[in-house]
Design a protein around this motif. Structure first.
Motif, mmCIF file in Angstrom:
data_model
loop_
_atom_site.group_PDB
_atom_site.id
_atom_site.type_symbol
_atom_site.label_atom_id
_atom_site.label_comp_id
_atom_site.label_asym_id
_atom_site.label_seq_id
_atom_site.Cartn_x
_atom_site.Cartn_y
_atom_site.Cartn_z
ATOM 1 N N GLN A 200 0.827 -1.207 0.000
ATOM 2 C CA GLN A 200 0.000 0.000 0.000
ATOM 3 C C GLN A 200 0.858 1.253 0.000
ATOM 4 O OE1 GLN A 200 -2.437 -1.125 3.384
ATOM 5 N NE2 GLN A 200 -4.235 -0.977 2.077
ATOM 6 N N ALA A 201 1.972 1.194 0.743
ATOM 7 C CA ALA A 201 2.858 2.363 0.782
ATOM 8 C C ALA A 201 3.447 2.648 -0.600
ATOM 9 C CB ALA A 201 3.979 2.142 1.802
ATOM 10 N N LEU A 202 3.525 1.614 -1.440
ATOM 11 C CA LEU A 202 4.021 1.824 -2.812
ATOM 12 C C LEU A 202 2.919 2.301 -3.745
ATOM 13 C CD1 LEU A 202 6.288 -1.321 -3.095
ATOM 14 C CD2 LEU A 202 7.083 1.030 -3.290
ATOM 15 N N GLY A 203 1.718 2.462 -3.215
ATOM 16 C CA GLY A 203 0.625 2.993 -4.026
ATOM 17 C C GLY A 203 -0.269 1.926 -4.643
ATOM 18 N N MET A 204 -0.134 0.683 -4.199
ATOM 19 C CA MET A 204 -1.006 -0.355 -4.764
ATOM 20 C C MET A 204 -2.397 -0.244 -4.160
ATOM 21 S SD MET A 204 1.171 -3.827 -5.100
ATOM 22 C CE MET A 204 2.907 -3.803 -5.534
ATOM 23 N N MET A 208 -5.010 -4.917 -5.930
ATOM 24 C CA MET A 208 -3.693 -5.298 -6.440
ATOM 25 C C MET A 208 -2.831 -5.861 -5.314
ATOM 26 S SD MET A 208 -0.981 -2.941 -8.542
ATOM 27 C CE MET A 208 -1.987 -2.563 -9.944
ATOM 28 N N ARG B 98 1.666 7.333 -4.025
ATOM 29 C CA ARG B 98 2.705 7.011 -5.012
ATOM 30 C C ARG B 98 3.925 7.899 -4.896
ATOM 31 N NH1 ARG B 98 -1.155 6.376 -10.290
ATOM 32 N NH2 ARG B 98 -2.470 4.799 -9.301
ATOM 33 N N ALA B 122 6.373 -2.013 -8.370
ATOM 34 C CA ALA B 122 5.431 -0.889 -8.285
ATOM 35 C C ALA B 122 5.471 0.050 -9.497
ATOM 36 C CB ALA B 122 5.647 -0.126 -6.978
ATOM 37 N N ARG B 170 13.707 0.069 -3.558
ATOM 38 C CA ARG B 170 12.330 -0.194 -3.985
ATOM 39 C C ARG B 170 11.479 1.063 -3.855
ATOM 40 N NH1 ARG B 170 8.654 -4.504 -0.719
ATOM 41 N NH2 ARG B 170 8.939 -2.939 0.918
ATOM 42 N N ALA B 171 11.648 1.771 -2.727
ATOM 43 C CA ALA B 171 10.876 3.004 -2.541
ATOM 44 C C ALA B 171 11.310 4.066 -3.547
ATOM 45 C CB ALA B 171 11.043 3.505 -1.109
ATOM 46 N N MET B 174 9.949 4.418 -7.311
ATOM 47 C CA MET B 174 8.714 5.143 -7.628
ATOM 48 C C MET B 174 8.976 6.636 -7.810
ATOM 49 S SD MET B 174 6.057 3.217 -7.957
ATOM 50 C CE MET B 174 4.520 4.010 -7.490
#
Ligand SMILES: Nc1ncnc2c1ncn2[C@@H]1O[C@H](COP(=O)(O)OP(=O)(O)O)[C@@H](O)[C@H]1O
Ligand SMILES: [Mg+2]
Lengths: 318, 267
Positions: A200-204, A208, B98, B122, B170-171, B174
């Motif tokens: 979720q923190a990655l925007g999913m 998803m 995001r 992501a 990974r962060a 984005m």
């Protein structure tokens, strides 16, 4: 390092513990096995040659493919898809969804599959011969408004499908979904909450997060009991006769045997086919387990063990 | 009071009077915080003071009961329609997240995906970016965090320090405007802390806006522009690290720093 001296204890050369009980057990098993083999070779009524012939009959092979195997695949697909949906509903914040999933699981776990199949085949057709697919209460609304159309788009006759494999698949699939829901729920709960948070923190989106992150990890816990469910389903397709479905391995083999007054060869033919199909499935299951265990090393996580115990408890009341 | 180093234009994070309860546990009691672009803000405070809860509120992993949080001028979690707040849909909240990267104490890498897949997931699936472009960026990021040789490894095969560096990559994949760190080195063996802090220093030097919860006083003193000391859900004291850490005014701050520094010396 010290060097070996005479007064230091040396190599252990102890006598092993004796197990006289084991030898008694081996003797008993050997005797029973000898009796069984003797029956197999001396009693001509076994007639294995005829059993092999039955196994190769086209009606039996057709029953195996179009009844037993198609029925297993179909009802497992229905069961898994519906089961995962029910599991997600059980874990939702919405109490209506939770309640519906709970009642569904309760009903279908309490319902014997034989009885369910009989109801699906005869009972539903007895209540409603035809199904009209259209606007809910369309006929009543059309009548009160004086419309010529009755807002029905599509109509199908239940009896066209009863005694086909599709009714069997529907019945067993609905029942299976109740068990798969428990298995999928335990699998989803076995995934660390941090996984969903990271996604979720990655925007999913929640959907998803579930399909790409949580469910693939839940699979590690879901696959082994689903393999067992599939193997059990192969055997449960022999209940198809309750829904008057006769294109099926057990019915066709025994029919062939009884026609020739060779009942046991009929049973043996069915048994051998079940053993073959289930053995292949067991091999397939171990490959699937390896695939979904990737990235986890030896599958001995505490979480997984716990979840598996839960599943075994949930599945034990079949 | 010294003036913070960078205070240009509008704040990137603008939190006003944020409050949050878990049942009857009033965890945040009116937190105000402004973070300007390029600033590194360190949150200090004893365990249970609400630091984790506060940074989780910034990216809406927790909902707040009172106050407002704006990131880049956008109200987080709600749409303000003529003074009436409407909760955003899950998809809209996901879209707001995001641009905010988060690094967790326990890494939370996806164990069923390789290092490279973790980093690429992501941007491809959430932003719909081109796979080739993302792959190039991911490989560059892995090089930046010192893991160019590990793209095919699974997280379970890496040390904690390596996992945390992958989590940072990974962060960053984005391309966030803001990075949140929740005690990124607390779960690490002491000898692995340095490699993660080095990556964070480099990131700070590159101009990334960062909010960091940490007990690493060296990092706070050398890297941060602004230190906030929280206790019991309120900001007790804040300012330049030289003031807050070097010359604390409040008794609670002094007590906390004495304890942390004593731990550092014994450890
Ligand atoms: N999900 C939660 N449910 C209930 N209480 C929580 C939850 N998360 C945190 N808390 C409580 O909120 C308080 C602050 O916790 P936290 O923000 O984790 O503090 P810190 O990060 O400063 O140690 C603690 O008393 C903790 O027990
Ligand atoms: Mg914390």
């Amino acid at each position: 390092m010290t060097t070996q001296t005479m007064d230091r204890p040396g190599e252990i050369n102890a006598r092993p513990v004796r197990h006289p009980g084991r030898w008694v057990a081996v003797a008993i098993i050997a005797i029973v096995a000898a009796m069984m083999i003797s029956s197999l070779v001396t009693n001509p009524k076994w007639d294995f040659g005829y059993a092999f012939q039955i196994m190769q009959q086209s009606s039996v092979i057709n029953g195996l493919w179009m009844g037993t195997i198609l029925g297993t695949v179909g009802s497992m697909i229905l069961g898994v898809v519906l089961g995962v949906i029910l599991a997600v509903m059980r874990l939702s914040d919405n109490f209506v969804l939770r309640g519906v999933a709970f009642v569904y699981t309760w009903f279908f776990r309490a319902m014997p599959r034989y009885v369910l199949l009989a109801i699906m085949a005869s009972g539903v057709g007895y209540l409603y011969n035809k199904f009209d697919i259209g606007v809910p209460f369309g006929q009543q609304i059309a009548k009160s408004l004086g419309l010529s159309s009755d807002l029905t788009f599509f109509q199908f006759n239940w009896n066209d499908y009863s005694s086909t494999v599709w009714i069997g698949i529907l019945g067993l699939g609905l029942s299976e979904a109740a068990y798969m829901a428990e298995i999928a729920r335990a699998g989803i709960l076995s995934v660390d909450k941090g996984q969903a948070e990271a996604a979720q923190a990655l925007g999913m989106s929640p959907g998803m997060t579930m399909t790409r992150i949580v469910l693939p990890q839940a699979m590690r816990v879901i696959v082994p009991p689903t393999g067992n469910e599939t193997i059990a389903m192969v055997k449960d397709t022999s209940l198809f006769i309750a829904a008057n479905v006769i294109t099926e391995l057990y019915y066709q083999s025994t029919l062939f045997g009884s026609k020739a007054f060779k009942i046991m060869p009929g049973f043996v033919a069915a048994t051998l086919w079940y053993l073959i199909v289930c053995s292949i499935l067991m091999v397939g299951q171990s490959y699937l387990e390896k695939y979904y265990g990737r990235g986890f090393g030896a599958p001995t996580g505490k979480k997984r063990k716990k979840a598996e115990q839960k599943i075994i408890a949930a599945g034990a009341d079949h | 009071m010294s003036t913070p180093t960078l205070r240009t234009g509008e704040p990137l994070v603008h939190a006003v009077n944020v409050s949050k309860s878990f049942h009857d546990n009033h965890v945040l009691r009116g937190i105000d915080l402004d973070v300007y672009p390029g600033q590194v803000v360190v949150l200090l405070g004893p365990s249970g003071s609400g630091k984790t809860t506060f940074i989780r509120c910034i990216n809406q992993l927790e909902t707040i009961d009172g106050g407002r949080i704006f990131v880049d001028g956008e109200l987080m979690g709600y749409a303000d329609k003529g003074g009436v707040l409407h909760r955003l849909k899950d998809k809209e909240i996901a879209a707001q997240r995001r641009d905010i990267g988060m690094v967790f104490q326990r890494f939370n890498l996806f164990p069923h995906k390789t290092v490279l897949e973790n980093v690429m997931e992501a941007p491809i699936k959430v932003k719909g970016e081109n796979r080739k472009v993302v792959e190039e960026r991911a490989i560059a990021l892995l090089g930046r965090v010192g893991l160019a040789d590990k793209p095919a490894a699974y997280p379970g095969q890496l040390s904690g320090g390596q996992q945390q560096r992958v989590a940072i990559a990974r962060a960053l994949a984005m391309q966030p405007k803001l990075m949140l760190f929740d005690e990124p080195t607390s779960a690490l063996d002491p000898e692995l802390v340095g490699e993660v802090l080095a990556v964070m220093r480099e990131l700070a030097a590159s101009g990334m806006t960062m909010i960091v919860v940490t007990h690493e006083m060296g990092f706070a003193k050398e890297v941060s522009d602004h230190v906030v000391f929280m206790d019991g859900g309120v900001v007790v004291e804040e300012g330049h690290p030289n003031d807050v850490i070097g010359n604390p005014q409040h008794e609670r701050t002094k007590l906390f720093l004495r304890r942390v520094l004593a731990e550092d010396e014994s450890g």
